[in-house]
Structures are given as structure tokens and as C-alpha cells.
Design a protein around this motif. Structure first.
Motif, short mmCIF file in Angstrom:
data_model
loop_
_atom_site.label_atom_id
_atom_site.label_comp_id
_atom_site.label_asym_id
_atom_site.label_seq_id
_atom_site.Cartn_x
_atom_site.Cartn_y
_atom_site.Cartn_z
N LEU A 31 0.66 -1.10 -0.32
CA LEU A 31 -0.03 -0.32 -0.42
C LEU A 31 0.56 1.52 0.27
O LEU A 31 1.63 1.85 0.66
CB LEU A 31 -0.84 -0.16 1.62
N VAL A 32 0.63 2.71 -1.15
CA VAL A 32 1.37 3.25 -1.26
C VAL A 32 0.78 4.48 -1.75
O VAL A 32 -0.14 4.03 -2.06
CB VAL A 32 3.20 2.80 -2.15
N GLY A 33 1.31 5.20 -1.47
CA GLY A 33 0.90 6.63 -1.77
C GLY A 33 1.59 7.89 -1.97
O GLY A 33 3.57 8.08 -2.97
N ALA A 34 0.86 8.74 -2.70
CA ALA A 34 1.67 10.10 -3.24
C ALA A 34 1.22 11.39 -3.00
O ALA A 34 0.06 11.17 -2.94
CB ALA A 34 1.68 10.34 -4.46
N PRO A 35 1.76 11.38 -1.77
CA PRO A 35 0.87 13.26 -0.75
C PRO A 35 0.93 14.15 -1.98
O PRO A 35 0.17 14.68 -0.98
CB PRO A 35 2.46 13.13 0.51
N GLU A 36 1.79 14.04 -2.60
CA GLU A 36 1.32 16.13 -3.67
C GLU A 36 -0.21 15.34 -4.10
O GLU A 36 -1.14 16.63 -4.35
CB GLU A 36 1.94 16.20 -4.99
N GLY A 38 -1.99 12.98 -3.40
CA GLY A 38 -3.26 12.45 -2.51
C GLY A 38 -3.74 11.11 -3.09
O GLY A 38 -4.53 10.34 -2.71
N VAL A 40 -3.43 7.02 -3.86
CA VAL A 40 -3.32 5.70 -3.19
C VAL A 40 -3.59 4.57 -4.14
O VAL A 40 -4.12 4.32 -4.59
CB VAL A 40 -3.75 5.60 -1.79
N LYS A 60 -5.79 -1.75 -6.36
CA LYS A 60 -7.25 -0.55 -6.41
C LYS A 60 -6.69 0.55 -6.70
O LYS A 60 -5.70 0.71 -5.20
CB LYS A 60 -8.04 -1.60 -5.19
N PHE A 62 -6.71 4.40 -6.20
CA PHE A 62 -7.75 5.98 -5.94
C PHE A 62 -6.43 7.07 -6.34
O PHE A 62 -5.59 7.57 -5.80
CB PHE A 62 -8.02 6.42 -4.65
N GLU B 87 8.08 13.66 1.15
CA GLU B 87 8.96 13.13 1.88
C GLU B 87 6.88 11.78 1.62
O GLU B 87 6.37 12.31 1.39
CB GLU B 87 8.35 13.19 3.13
N LYS B 88 8.20 10.49 1.08
CA LYS B 88 6.93 9.34 0.83
C LYS B 88 6.04 8.64 1.43
O LYS B 88 5.66 8.23 1.19
CB LYS B 88 7.43 8.84 -1.05
N SER B 92 1.94 3.60 7.83
CA SER B 92 0.52 2.29 6.52
C SER B 92 -0.82 2.55 8.17
O SER B 92 -1.83 3.06 6.97
CB SER B 92 1.14 0.91 7.27
N LEU B 95 -1.91 5.32 5.98
CA LEU B 95 -2.08 4.87 4.54
C LEU B 95 -3.15 4.07 3.97
O LEU B 95 -4.32 4.17 3.24
CB LEU B 95 -1.14 4.45 3.67
N GLU B 96 -3.60 3.87 5.62
CA GLU B 96 -4.82 3.02 5.77
C GLU B 96 -6.12 3.43 5.41
O GLU B 96 -6.74 3.23 4.85
CB GLU B 96 -4.69 2.08 6.62
N VAL B 98 -6.26 6.50 4.97
CA VAL B 98 -6.73 7.03 3.10
C VAL B 98 -7.69 6.44 2.48
O VAL B 98 -8.21 6.39 2.16
CB VAL B 98 -5.07 7.69 2.80
N PHE B 99 -7.20 5.02 2.35
CA PHE B 99 -7.75 3.90 1.51
C PHE B 99 -8.59 3.49 1.85
O PHE B 99 -9.54 4.12 0.69
CB PHE B 99 -6.39 2.61 1.43
N ASN B 102 -11.40 6.43 0.74
CA ASN B 102 -11.81 7.31 -0.46
C ASN B 102 -12.72 5.57 -0.83
O ASN B 102 -13.45 5.94 -1.73
CB ASN B 102 -10.21 6.82 -0.72
N MET B 103 -12.46 4.67 -0.16
CA MET B 103 -12.92 3.37 -0.01
C MET B 103 -15.28 4.31 -0.12
O MET B 103 -16.14 3.59 -1.62
CB MET B 103 -13.72 2.08 0.04
N SER B 177 3.98 15.92 5.04
CA SER B 177 3.65 15.38 3.95
C SER B 177 2.28 14.55 4.32
O SER B 177 1.37 14.03 3.61
CB SER B 177 4.82 14.27 3.66
N SER B 180 -0.61 16.59 4.11
CA SER B 180 -1.04 16.89 1.95
C SER B 180 -2.12 15.56 1.99
O SER B 180 -3.70 15.91 1.18
CB SER B 180 0.27 16.53 1.03
N TYR B 181 -1.17 14.57 2.29
CA TYR B 181 -2.87 13.25 2.79
C TYR B 181 -3.79 13.82 3.13
O TYR B 181 -4.76 13.52 1.91
CB TYR B 181 -2.28 12.62 3.10
#
Lengths: 139, 197
Positions: A31-36, A38, A40, A60, A62, B87-88, B92, B95-96, B98-99, B102-103, B177, B180-181
Motif C-alpha cells: 500500500l503506497v501513496g503520493a502525498p502531493e 493524494g 493511493v 485498487k 484511487f 517525503e513519500k 501505514s 495510508l490505510e 486514506v485508502f 477513498n473506498m 507529507s 498533504s494526504y
């Protein structure tokens, strides 16, 4: 900005959308993302532990069309490869295949990161299983 | 005055790289420099001087825009200090979250598309709850960010070593970062819940 035909094709008919059982010992999840932007991206692989070959891959994402296309293409490429071969997939190959413009290169990087994360997750699970098995044998 | 190409926004405005900036003071500097550099004053000057006034005016506008907003200011400082891209790495859990959200946004869209009002009301309530908790998170991040501003300024004031300054900048980059998310997510959720059809 206009998308290339190949991006549009994956965007309209994404391959392998969905999810695999995150808890299964032979499934690796990245699971990875790009902050700029958004974005994922979740990418999963199901590996045959005997052969180390990836039998199934799902994603999946977004994000923009290029991010979706990059991960869709990645799952197509992953199926049938060994785990080691999966790690050899470079973002530049994705850029080339999808004709991504310079501003969208980060989407392909994200897909490469997702592959690596999924493989890492799988390998970690495997080594944990081995350790438990060893412990069981030694007990 | 130094050549435009060498100037960073801080030095162009006669500032050190401190992050706590008095916005009223900054505005004054901006207006006084705007007047001095205004291309109208250079109507009869040489072509070179006229061009230079245009370049400087535009640099001044960019500088003011980047420095007047605290988040943009911190982003700009990071880029000056060699942090080329955001910064990427994110925890986790973030990210979870955010994911998952989004769902939920996707479910809301589906419910709208199908005209399923019960489903829509449910999804909306969930997203509104999420929005409240994200706003709280954003506030927490901002107060941590401003605490780092103080630490950064202190490190400049007492001539701290490169390593100590880097620690502060690393944490700032990470926090920006995460911010930003969350900002992107809040924007997407707002768009979805405000759009009553």
C-alpha cells in the motif's frame, strides 16, 4: 492533458481490480501513496510458495488515469513471474509501455514502489512462517 | 542588489531563513519593494534596466506568495535546503485510513449514481464523521508544525550544527507529507458531501 490510447484502454478496462485475502500467508500486500496528489495504490500478489511464482495479482488505485493504468499494467505483468523477476520490473518500462508524459512519471514510480512493497510483505510473511515452523520442529 | 538568478525569496526580501514571520511586517516590505521596482518607474530607463525591473517585480510577487502562507513557506524552505520532492514515506495507519476513506467516497458516488437515498444518507453520515476527525487531525498537525518552526528558528539563532537542523527539517518534511494526504482527502470528501443532488 490528453491520455495515450494505452492509458485510456487500461483506464476504461482495468485488469485485475479487487483484493486478495490480506491475512493469507501466501499473499503480499503493498500500500503506497503520493502525498502531493493524494493518490493511493494497493497492489496484492498471491504466490505459490513451492515455485515462488506469482499466480494472481490484484489492485485498487484511487488516483488519476495514469496511476490506474500503471497499476493495472503492473498486475498484468506480475502474473506468471517469479517473485525475483517481479522485483526487476522498472518504472521506466511502464512509462514506455503506456507512453506516460514526464508529469506522470511519478505514477509509474508509485506502481514500482507498490510491487516492491507487496513482495517485501510476502517475503516477510514467508520468513515468519519458516521461523514458526522451525520453532515447532525444535520444540 | 544581487542578480535575480541568485536570489532566494528570503534574501530577496531581506529576511533570514527563519520560519516565524510577522505577516504585517512582510506585507509592508512587499508594498515598499513593489513601489520601488514598479516597471512604470523604468519607462525611460535602458532596455536592460526595464527588463530587470520586470524580472524583479515578478520575483517579488512569487516571493510574497510563497512566504506569506506558513505551509508554503515551510515547503519553500525545504526545497531550498535540498529536499527536492515530498517525503513519500507515510505510516501505514495513515495510508490505510486514506485508502478506507477513498473506498467510502466511492460508495457514496455509487449510491448517488444508483439513486439509493438510504445508502446515500448512510455514506454521507460516515463521511461527515470522518471529516470532523480529519479536521481535528489537521489542527494537531499544524500545531506540531508550528512547534517545529520555533525549533528551526532557535536552531538558527543559536547556530546549531547541520545535524540538529536536519533533524528538524526531516520531521517537518514528514509532517508536511501527512498534511498533504489529509488535505487532499478533506477536499475530496467535502466535494462529495456538499454536492447535494
Amino acid at each position: 492533458m490528453s491520455y495515450s490510447d494505452k492509458v485510456l484502454e487500461h483506464y476504461n478496462n482495468p485488469r485485475n481490480v479487487g483484493s486478495l485475502d490480506k491475512k493469507a500467508p501466501n499473499v503480499g500486500t503493498g500500500l503506497v501513496g503520493a502525498p502531493e496528489c493524494g493518490d493511493v495504490m494497493k497492489l496484492q500478489i498471491q504466490v505459490n510458495p513451492e515455485t515462488n511464482v506469482i499466480e494472481d495479482a490484484r489492485f485498487k488505485t484511487f488516483g488519476c488515469g495514469s496511476a490506474i493504468a500503471s497499476s493495472s499494467l503492473a498486475t498484468e505483468w506480475l502474473k506468471g513471474r517469479s517473485v525475483d523477476e517481479a522485483l526487476e520490473i522498472k518504472n521506466t518500462e511502464i512509462v514506455k509501455e503506456l507512453n506516460l508524459p514526464p508529469v506522470k512519471i511519478h505514477c509509474s514510480v508509485l506502481a514500482e514502489d507498490a510491487i516492491k512493497a507487496a513482495v517485501r510483505d510476502y517475503q516477510q510473511k514467508q520468513s515468519e512462517t519458516e521461523q514458526t515452523e522451525e520453532a515447532a520442529v525444535n520444540a | 542588489m544581487q542578480p535575480v538568478a541568485d536570489a532566494d525569496y528570503f534574501s530577496f526580501l531581506g529576511l533570514s531563513r527563519r520560519l516565524k514571520i510577522d505577516n504585517a511586517e512582510l506585507e509592508k516590505t512587499f508594498y515598499s519593494l513593489s513601489r520601488r521596482l514598479h516597471p512604470d518607474y523604468f519607462m525611460n530607463a535602458s532596455e536592460q534596466e526595464r527588463q530587470s525591473s520586470i524580472d524583479r517585480s515578478s520575483l517579488l510577487n512569487d516571493a510574497y506568495r510563497a512566504l506569506r502562507n506558513p505551509v508554503k513557506r515551510a515547503q519553500y524552505l525545504l526545497s531550498l535546503e535540498g529536499y527536492k520532492e515530498a517525503e513519500k514515506k507515510a505510516p501505514s495507519e495513515l495510508l490505510e485510513e486514506v485508502f478506507e476513506l477513498n473506498m467510502q467516497i466511492e460508495e457514496m458516488r455509487m449510491a448517488k449514481k444508483m439513486g439509493d437515498t438510504d445508502e446515500m444518507a448512510e455514506a454521507r453520515a460516515e463521511l461527515e464523521d470522518a471529516l470532523a476527525s480529519l479536521d481535528k487531525k489537521l489542527n494537531e498537525i499544524d500545531s506540531r508544525l508550528f512547534a517545529l518552526f520555533d525549533q528551526w528558528d532557535e536552531s538558527l539563532d543559536n547556530g546549531a550544527g547541520a545535524e540538529e537542523r536536519k533533524t528538524v527539517l526531516d520531521r517537518m518534511s514528514e509532517l508536511l507529507s501527512h498534511r498533504s494526504y489529509i488535505r487532499n482527502l478533506v477536499r475530496d470528501i467535502r466535494e462529495e458531501v456538499s454536492d447535494v443532488r
